[in-house]
Design a protein around this motif. Sequence first.
Motif, mmCIF file in Angstrom:
data_model
loop_
_atom_site.group_PDB
_atom_site.id
_atom_site.type_symbol
_atom_site.label_atom_id
_atom_site.label_comp_id
_atom_site.label_asym_id
_atom_site.label_seq_id
_atom_site.Cartn_x
_atom_site.Cartn_y
_atom_site.Cartn_z
ATOM 1 N N ASP A 88 0.805 -1.224 0.000
ATOM 2 C CA ASP A 88 0.000 0.000 0.000
ATOM 3 C C ASP A 88 0.838 1.275 0.000
ATOM 4 O O ASP A 88 0.315 2.367 0.225
ATOM 5 C CB ASP A 88 -0.945 0.003 1.209
ATOM 6 C CG ASP A 88 -2.051 -1.031 1.061
ATOM 7 O OD1 ASP A 88 -2.683 -1.057 -0.003
ATOM 8 O OD2 ASP A 88 -2.260 -1.813 2.009
ATOM 9 N N LEU A 89 2.127 1.139 -0.269
ATOM 10 C CA LEU A 89 2.963 2.326 -0.426
ATOM 11 C C LEU A 89 2.564 3.069 -1.699
ATOM 12 O O LEU A 89 2.146 2.465 -2.682
ATOM 13 C CB LEU A 89 4.439 1.936 -0.512
ATOM 14 C CG LEU A 89 5.071 1.304 0.736
ATOM 15 C CD1 LEU A 89 6.507 0.885 0.433
ATOM 16 C CD2 LEU A 89 5.040 2.265 1.912
ATOM 17 N N ASN A 90 2.679 4.392 -1.669
ATOM 18 C CA ASN A 90 2.399 5.190 -2.860
ATOM 19 C C ASN A 90 3.291 6.423 -2.852
ATOM 20 O O ASN A 90 4.183 6.542 -2.013
ATOM 21 C CB ASN A 90 0.911 5.567 -2.939
ATOM 22 C CG ASN A 90 0.438 6.315 -1.703
ATOM 23 O OD1 ASN A 90 1.072 7.274 -1.266
ATOM 24 N ND2 ASN A 90 -0.675 5.871 -1.122
ATOM 25 N N LYS A 91 3.050 7.344 -3.755
ATOM 26 C CA LYS A 91 3.923 8.515 -3.866
ATOM 27 C C LYS A 91 3.880 9.401 -2.619
ATOM 28 O O LYS A 91 4.810 10.168 -2.365
ATOM 29 C CB LYS A 91 3.549 9.334 -5.097
ATOM 30 C CG LYS A 91 2.151 9.939 -5.052
ATOM 31 C CD LYS A 91 1.881 10.765 -6.307
ATOM 32 C CE LYS A 91 0.496 11.417 -6.243
ATOM 33 N NZ LYS A 91 0.228 12.240 -7.456
ATOM 34 N N ASN A 92 2.798 9.293 -1.850
ATOM 35 C CA ASN A 92 2.673 10.096 -0.633
ATOM 36 C C ASN A 92 3.130 9.360 0.621
ATOM 37 O O ASN A 92 3.317 9.967 1.669
ATOM 38 C CB ASN A 92 1.223 10.552 -0.449
ATOM 39 C CG ASN A 92 0.764 11.469 -1.561
ATOM 40 O OD1 ASN A 92 1.502 12.355 -1.990
ATOM 41 N ND2 ASN A 92 -0.452 11.249 -2.047
ATOM 42 N N ILE A 93 3.278 8.042 0.510
ATOM 43 C CA ILE A 93 3.706 7.228 1.652
ATOM 44 C C ILE A 93 4.992 6.518 1.267
ATOM 45 O O ILE A 93 4.982 5.573 0.480
ATOM 46 C CB ILE A 93 2.633 6.198 2.054
ATOM 47 C CG1 ILE A 93 1.296 6.890 2.323
ATOM 48 C CG2 ILE A 93 3.077 5.425 3.293
ATOM 49 C CD1 ILE A 93 0.153 5.929 2.586
ATOM 50 N N LYS A 94 6.089 6.984 1.809
ATOM 51 C CA LYS A 94 7.401 6.476 1.438
ATOM 52 C C LYS A 94 7.820 5.300 2.321
ATOM 53 O O LYS A 94 7.365 5.160 3.459
ATOM 54 C CB LYS A 94 8.444 7.591 1.547
ATOM 55 C CG LYS A 94 8.109 8.855 0.764
ATOM 56 C CD LYS A 94 8.006 8.587 -0.729
ATOM 57 C CE LYS A 94 7.735 9.878 -1.502
ATOM 58 N NZ LYS A 94 7.596 9.642 -2.951
ATOM 59 N N LEU A 95 8.702 4.486 1.768
ATOM 60 C CA LEU A 95 9.272 3.367 2.509
ATOM 61 C C LEU A 95 10.038 3.889 3.726
ATOM 62 O O LEU A 95 10.765 4.873 3.641
ATOM 63 C CB LEU A 95 10.210 2.572 1.604
ATOM 64 C CG LEU A 95 10.891 1.343 2.222
ATOM 65 C CD1 LEU A 95 9.855 0.265 2.528
ATOM 66 C CD2 LEU A 95 11.962 0.810 1.272
ATOM 67 N N MET A 96 9.861 3.216 4.856
ATOM 68 C CA MET A 96 10.502 3.616 6.107
ATOM 69 C C MET A 96 11.256 2.414 6.667
ATOM 70 O O MET A 96 10.815 1.271 6.511
ATOM 71 C CB MET A 96 9.430 4.094 7.097
ATOM 72 C CG MET A 96 9.937 4.716 8.375
ATOM 73 S SD MET A 96 8.548 5.250 9.442
ATOM 74 C CE MET A 96 7.908 6.639 8.498
ATOM 75 N N SER A 97 12.369 2.652 7.307
ATOM 76 C CA SER A 97 13.149 1.541 7.855
ATOM 77 C C SER A 97 12.364 0.836 8.964
ATOM 78 O O SER A 97 11.615 1.466 9.714
ATOM 79 C CB SER A 97 14.485 2.040 8.407
ATOM 80 O OG SER A 97 14.298 2.734 9.617
ATOM 81 N N SER A 98 12.540 -0.464 9.044
ATOM 82 C CA SER A 98 11.840 -1.242 10.072
ATOM 83 C C SER A 98 12.275 -0.818 11.472
ATOM 84 O O SER A 98 11.483 -0.852 12.419
ATOM 85 C CB SER A 98 12.099 -2.736 9.871
ATOM 86 O OG SER A 98 13.489 -3.021 9.930
ATOM 87 N N ASP A 99 13.543 -0.401 11.607
ATOM 88 C CA ASP A 99 14.035 0.056 12.909
ATOM 89 C C ASP A 99 13.277 1.292 13.383
ATOM 90 O O ASP A 99 12.910 1.395 14.560
ATOM 91 C CB ASP A 99 15.532 0.381 12.834
ATOM 92 C CG ASP A 99 16.394 -0.871 12.802
ATOM 93 O OD1 ASP A 99 15.876 -1.948 13.161
ATOM 94 O OD2 ASP A 99 17.570 -0.773 12.416
ATOM 95 N N LEU A 100 13.036 2.233 12.482
ATOM 96 C CA LEU A 100 12.320 3.451 12.865
ATOM 97 C C LEU A 100 10.867 3.142 13.197
ATOM 98 O O LEU A 100 10.313 3.692 14.153
ATOM 99 C CB LEU A 100 12.397 4.489 11.743
ATOM 100 C CG LEU A 100 11.705 5.834 12.032
ATOM 101 C CD1 LEU A 100 12.214 6.441 13.332
ATOM 102 C CD2 LEU A 100 11.905 6.800 10.876
ATOM 103 N N ILE A 101 10.249 2.256 12.432
ATOM 104 C CA ILE A 101 8.859 1.874 12.718
ATOM 105 C C ILE A 101 8.755 1.275 14.119
ATOM 106 O O ILE A 101 7.822 1.577 14.875
ATOM 107 C CB ILE A 101 8.350 0.867 11.665
ATOM 108 C CG1 ILE A 101 8.271 1.539 10.294
ATOM 109 C CG2 ILE A 101 6.977 0.321 12.059
ATOM 110 C CD1 ILE A 101 7.960 0.583 9.160
#
Length: 236
Positions: free
Chosen positions: A175-188
């Motif tokens: 469900d990633l899109n241009k407004n929702i960027k990939l984030m590191s699992s550590d930060l999540i």
Amino acid sequence: MYKKEVLYLYYIKEYQEYEAMLYFIRPTGQKLTLRAKGFFKDESKNIHRFKISNFIKTEYFSSPLNDYGLLKTGEQILFDYKQKASHLNFINIINQLLIFTEGDLNKQFYNTIYYLFNNFDVGILNWNLNLVYLLTQILIAKDVYIELKKCVICNRNSQIASFSFEEGGLICKNDLNKNIKLMSSDLIKKIIPLFKIKNVKKINSITLSFSEEKILLSLYANYFNDVLGYQINFHW
């Protein structure tokens, strides 16, 4: 009813002639407004006792008939730290948050401010981390639902790849899109405890890299300013 509490004073407004309205947050997180008669008179003692951005042992009378109480007297609590421009900037952000946020907050918000005042000079505080924790407490106090167990869009509980306030929580890879960027699992993994931990001391055990701080602060600042309309400069 007579009461005595340690209150945090974040705003003062002129009221009627020589009078003022003082705005506090209580240890419970509830906001409190006190009417101070004669506050601006030359002989007033309370004008010296009650300064914005201070914790004050406050004596006052509350009334069920009014939405404000009546100030009696108080004594400022002194903290052992050398005041710096960075302290003042951070405290100013706290005061703005209290002014912009309508209604009551929670005891974690109050406790975090008190903890910060006690530890300004300790040298181990990550101020950005504590700021986002305060912002998180506002969301919790206002019952903003954040999904922290599965993807808020498709309910998938695997391949979690990002976090979005606009969507309302965790986002999976699909469900990633241009407004929702990939984030590191550590930060999540570091975002989730912000909503669950109630002890501010434990929050300060979380370690953030410089890039993680930047991403996290930007995430919160954009949501509070662009979506909630706070218009606060969260950088100092």
